[in-house]
Design an enzyme around this catalytic site. Structure first.
Site, mmCIF file in Angstrom:
data_model
loop_
_atom_site.group_PDB
_atom_site.id
_atom_site.type_symbol
_atom_site.label_atom_id
_atom_site.label_comp_id
_atom_site.label_asym_id
_atom_site.label_seq_id
_atom_site.Cartn_x
_atom_site.Cartn_y
_atom_site.Cartn_z
ATOM 1 N N LYS A 134 -4.851 6.834 3.957
ATOM 2 C CA LYS A 134 -3.727 7.306 4.927
ATOM 3 C C LYS A 134 -4.325 7.453 6.547
ATOM 4 O O LYS A 134 -5.228 7.256 6.499
ATOM 5 C CB LYS A 134 -3.809 8.636 3.718
ATOM 6 C CG LYS A 134 -2.936 9.397 4.444
ATOM 7 C CD LYS A 134 -2.803 10.215 4.123
ATOM 8 C CE LYS A 134 -1.007 11.549 4.636
ATOM 9 N NZ LYS A 134 -1.170 11.604 5.983
ATOM 10 N N ARG A 182 2.795 8.782 13.424
ATOM 11 C CA ARG A 182 3.891 8.123 12.807
ATOM 12 C C ARG A 182 4.936 7.928 14.038
ATOM 13 O O ARG A 182 5.297 8.454 14.657
ATOM 14 C CB ARG A 182 4.650 8.857 11.812
ATOM 15 C CG ARG A 182 5.870 8.707 10.858
ATOM 16 C CD ARG A 182 5.251 7.708 9.689
ATOM 17 N NE ARG A 182 6.203 6.584 8.610
ATOM 18 C CZ ARG A 182 6.411 6.977 7.828
ATOM 19 N NH1 ARG A 182 6.114 8.212 7.754
ATOM 20 N NH2 ARG A 182 7.177 6.502 6.848
ATOM 21 N N PHE A 201 3.931 -0.458 7.986
ATOM 22 C CA PHE A 201 2.947 -0.910 6.549
ATOM 23 C C PHE A 201 4.398 -0.533 6.207
ATOM 24 O O PHE A 201 4.609 -0.746 4.530
ATOM 25 C CB PHE A 201 2.951 0.517 6.103
ATOM 26 C CG PHE A 201 3.210 1.803 6.712
ATOM 27 C CD1 PHE A 201 4.279 2.502 6.609
ATOM 28 C CD2 PHE A 201 2.310 2.637 7.451
ATOM 29 C CE1 PHE A 201 4.999 3.627 7.007
ATOM 30 C CE2 PHE A 201 3.261 3.871 7.903
ATOM 31 C CZ PHE A 201 4.093 4.635 7.758
ATOM 32 N N LYS A 259 2.033 4.020 -3.784
ATOM 33 C CA LYS A 259 3.626 3.746 -3.771
ATOM 34 C C LYS A 259 3.799 2.703 -4.664
ATOM 35 O O LYS A 259 3.022 1.869 -5.018
ATOM 36 C CB LYS A 259 3.446 2.868 -2.104
ATOM 37 C CG LYS A 259 3.031 3.723 -1.387
ATOM 38 C CD LYS A 259 3.266 3.044 0.355
ATOM 39 C CE LYS A 259 3.238 4.046 1.264
ATOM 40 N NZ LYS A 259 3.613 3.014 2.819
#
Length: 912
Positions: free
Chosen positions: A278, A283, A372, A437
């Site tokens: 992380k 972002r 990502f 994920k």
């Protein structure tokens, strides 16, 4: 149709130009006052239906009509406004403007009510609700009937926003005066809420969207454009066939939910899953089409100017343009923008007080995009594809370039043990946490937990060190917390002598979360009779504070200890301890401890020095009892705790902040670095909670840049001289006072020319007002800012000269310029200096008359002075093309002529 003689009629026919603002306000009033959700829905739907019906009658024979419900929608959902710039007005400023415009006695009852709107009065339960208090003050002074239409209100709000951006306070007041004189008290109540961007309707924006059109929320998620939503979905019978991510249109990114470590395998459907680090950055989504690039933050704000719209500008695009594969024409990438240190080959963390949002070309750190996900490739939309397929496609989009553009590393796993090992590794590396994920997950804008999970040490009980702090101060709440203490100032004790009780306490943090309303109410009852007003002029001698002062204080012997959980200890000069906590939350009240058993300064220093201030000091091990154990290097045992997600971290999710007020409605901030207990992301979360918007790089709509700690990027922003750079302390005071606190010199790190000009007329360089009375405490604060510097920086000298109009002095004609003199045989090699030329004298003259003469030709140089030798000019011009800010190449005559006339000559006639 209402009339407004002072305003120009609209040249085009719109529904908004016919609808009285009073109609909208009465609808909002009915929505707010009724209790049931069906009633609220009905009132809004009735208003919307009448608008659409009138729209059909008005435009029945027209084609390509652009008129829509947007003029009303932007007033009903002001927190989603993106077109209008910031108003620069909050409760306190509105209070002062009302007092001035209504000519209220400054010490009168009504003026005091407006200024102290958060203080309980014991009458109506309006404490903390400025709009309601203003309503009762304005009611006897306002016209009985309003004269403004919805369109005219929007025009006046546009004028306020534009004049605020232009720093024209006079015109802001003029527009406000028009609103006041032509609006009823009820209309002004709703105007205030629209300006503050908190309507308190008791109905969510999701509900408003669903009534407007079934596809409205989905379209807004992929466009973040309220006007487009209203225009494209004006007809409720027409559905969008394809609501999807589009090139160069900002979308709300997919988010992660908090994972349950014990249930992680079940949450991943007992299948293989991916584990990623992380990242602790910003972002960002990148849209590329050939040589055209755009960058958007998670909130839809455009940062293209900072990162680069083309291969020749910005802090990132020039370095990554050539890494894309030759067959890639366009693409959309999702990732995290990070700051990379090429010397240590590591990423900077937010806890290091570094912020990527404003970084430009930099000698120490560089912008790096860590990708990502991929959402589009050569016009093919990929959101509906599985994550595993998107990963495969991503591997063929570009060639990673160390320190500039990376693909976030992932590894496949399928057991809880692998997740725990990855989390422990992240703890050892001082990283924020990990992502888990589902390879089969599709990309769903603005959805949380649809196959994406996050795990941070502070989410898991037993992994963090807690601090037992004493409450020493309090702050009045606002809104639903009005009339009670909603935030508390906590402190640690000076270490007492053995067997003695502490007598002096040092402030360390302000905390306002982690408890329910009932817990807050119960704590308030427990402490209510002991609160005393905090007097800044005569503060209690046993409670030592930094710049963060409480509104009320409590004697330590009457207070309680609270157990605080936080992510880490970070530096801060806002608190007496010179540090504070990042993301503090109250876990519980320590009923088992007496007030004198709180943490001491010695205990704090021990925690602070260990693990670089990180409070995640343990590894997680899952044994047969599912208990976390200490790391082997730890010697002091801790009580074992059951593993699970701490409840207080489930509700306030920092990556999906719920709005709690409209204090910063329509105000756009760029937070570069945090300070003290408030990290950058915490400040951003608090801004979002207060209705504000946050951008990763400042733009034309940015109200100011918030800085907790200065770094290289901050200096570059200051060098651009475009933005107001403000201390994070100011933001904290806004949070504390629940209003947009007017700027004072003490808050300013750097001022734009317009702001500097304004401050020069009202304050001296130490923040002492020329006109306002100063008390002893304020004077001491001013004196504390007077530094006995033997050498004053050139930029400070320039600021003083400009503020006091000394810049007309002949000794400062080159002040503010950074100049490279061409007396080096090889550019950027100071050892090759050519001695004995006239340029040596020119360099002395430049310094004497205020310039900064530098030995290297690099970013930030404003002029290059050339002598008779022009052999290096071509190389200089080639270098100039690589710089973000272009320098001027002038002959030495520019220097001599300027000195001769005592003023800086226009460079145009001396350019080479």
């Amino acid at each position: 149709m209402a009339s407004a003689p002072v305003l120009q009629p609209s040249p085009k026919r719109t529904v908004a130009s016919h609808v009285p603002f009073a109609d909208l306000c009465s609808t909002l009033e009915r929505i707010q006052t009724c209790k049931s959700r069906p009633e609220k829905t009905k009132y809004f739907k009735d208003f919307l239906d009448s608008w659409r019906k009138f729209h059909s009658a008005l435009h029945q024979k027209e084609k390509d009509v652009t008129d829509s419900f947007y003029p009303a929608m932007r007033l009903i959902l002001p927190q989603l406004e993106r077109e209008r710039m910031a108003y620069g007005i909050k409760e306190t400023m509105l209070a002062k403007l009302y007092i001035e415009l209504l000519n209220l006695p400054k010490d009168g009852k009504d003026a005091v009510k407006l200024l102290n709107y958060r203080t309980p009065t014991g009458s109506r339960g309006d404490a903390g609700d400025f709009a309601m208090i203003a309503y009762f003050v304005l009611k006897p002074r306002s016209p009985k009937r309003g004269r403004l239409t919805v369109e005219q209100v929007n025009e006046l709000l546009d004028a306020i926003a534009n004049n605020n951006a232009a720093k024209n306070k006079g015109l802001v007041k003029k527009s406000l005066l028009q609103l006041i004189t032509q609006s009823t008290a009820l209309e002004q109540k709703w105007l205030i809420r629209m300006i503050i961007k908190d309507l308190k309707l008791g109905v969510s924006q999701q509900t408003i969207f669903s009534i407007f059109h079934p596809d409205a929320a989905e379209l807004h998620n992929v466009t973040t454009d309220l006007e487009k939503v209203c225009r494209q979905l004006h007809d409720p019978s027409v559905s969008l066939s394809d609501v999807s991510i589009m090139l160069f249109s900002a979308f709300k990114p997919m988010l992660a939910a908090i994972a349950d470590v014990q249930q992680i395998e079940k949450q991943m459907n007992n299948q293989v899953f991916y584990i990623e680090t992380k990242l602790d950055g910003e972002r960002m989504q990148m849209h590329k089409d050939g040589d055209v690039y755009k960058y958007f933050s998670r909130n839809g704000f455009d940062y293209t100017q900072q990162f680069g719209a083309s291969p020749v500008d910005g802090s990132l695009t020039p370095f990554i343009h050539n890494v894309f594969k030759s067959d890639i024409q366009n693409c959309i990438l999702d990732g995290e923008m990070m700051a990379y240190n090429p010397e240590t080959q590591t990423f900077m963390q937010k806890g290091n007080k570094f912020d990527i949002k404003r970084m430009v070309e930099d000698s120490d750190l560089q912008t790096c995009f860590c990708v990502f996900d991929v959402l589009m490739i050569n016009d093919q939309k990929l959101a509906h594809e599985s994550l595993s397929k998107r990963y495969k496609i991503l591997s063929n989009v570009f060639t990673p370039l160390t320190g500039r553009i990376h693909v976030v590393h992932k590894k496949s796993a399928r057991t809880r043990k692998e997740v725990i090992d990855a989390l422990n590794e992240a703890i050892d590396n001082r990283e924020e946490g990990i992502m888990v994920k589902d390879p089969m997950s599709t990309y769903k804008p603005d959805k949380r937990g649809e196959g994406w999970l996050k795990i941070k040490p502070e989410y898991v009980n037993g992994l963090m060190d807690e601090l037992d702090l004493l409450i020493v101060g309090g702050y009045w709440g606002k809104g639903s917390r009005g009339g009670m203490m909603s935030h508390f100032l906590c402190a640690v004790a000076e270490t007492p002598a053995p067997n003695e009780k502490p007598t002096v306490f040092h402030s360390i943090c302000r905390v306002g979360s982690g408890y329910t309303m009932k817990e807050l109410y119960d704590l308030g009852l427990k402490l209510a009779k002991h609160w005393k007003p905090y007097n800044r002029k005569d503060p209690p001698c046993n409670i030592l504070c930094g710049t963060e002062k409480p509104e009320m204080y409590i004697e330590p012997c009457n207070s309680v200890i609270v157990q605080i959980k936080a992510a880490e200890i970070v530096n801060s000069d806002m608190y007496k301890t010179d540090c504070t906590l990042r993301f503090p939350r109250i876990e519980k009240i320590r009923e088992d401890k007496e007030w004198y058993e709180c943490m001491t300064l010695d205990m704090l220093e021990h925690l602070r020095s260990r693990a670089e201030g990180k409070l995640a000091s343990k590894h997680l091990y899952i044994d047969e009892y599912d208990e976390p154990q200490e790391k082997k290097r730890r010697t002091v045992p801790k009580v074992k705790k059951v593993i699970g997600i701490a409840e207080q971290f489930k509700a306030p999710d920092l990556s999906n902040v719920n709005k709690v007020s409209s204090m910063f409605e329509d105000v756009e901030f760029c937070v570069m670095t945090g300070m003290g207990r408030y990290s950058k992301s915490e400040l951003e979360s608090r801004i979002a909670e207060c209705g504000g918007s946050v951008v990763q790089n400042p733009g034309p709509d940015t109200y100011c840049v918030i800085v907790g700690a200065e770094n290289v990027r901050v200096k570059n922003i200051i060098a651009s001289n475009k933005y107001d750079v403000v201390k994070a302390e100011w933001l904290l005071q806004c949070f504390q006072s629940k209003m947009l606190v007017p700027w004072q010199p003490a808050f300013m790190i750097h001022m734009s020319p317009e702001t500097r000009e304004h401050f020069a007329r009202e304050y001296d360089c130490y923040g002492d007002s020329y006109t306002a009375d100063t008390d002893v405490a304020q004077l001491k604060e001013v004196f504390s800012r007077v530094k006995d510097n033997k050498k004053m920086p050139l930029d400070l000298i320039a600021e003083l000269e400009e503020r006091y109009s000394w810049n007309s002095c002949k000794l400062c004609i080159f002040r503010g310029n950074t100049i490279y003199v061409d007396y080096y045989a090889i550019i950027n090699k100071p050892s090759t200096k050519i001695h004995g030329t006239r340029l040596s004298i020119r360099a002395l003259e430049l310094r004497f008359y205020g310039a900064k003469v530098v030995p290297l030709l690099e970013e930030g140089v404003s002029h290059v002075v050339i002598g008779e030798d022009h052999s290096r000019v071509k190389e200089m011009k080639a270098l100039r093309r690589m710089f973000g800010k272009k320098f001027k190449i002038v002959s030495e005559l520019w220097v001599t002529e300027s000195v001769k006339e005592g003023v800086p000559k226009n460079e145009t006639q001396f350019l080479i």
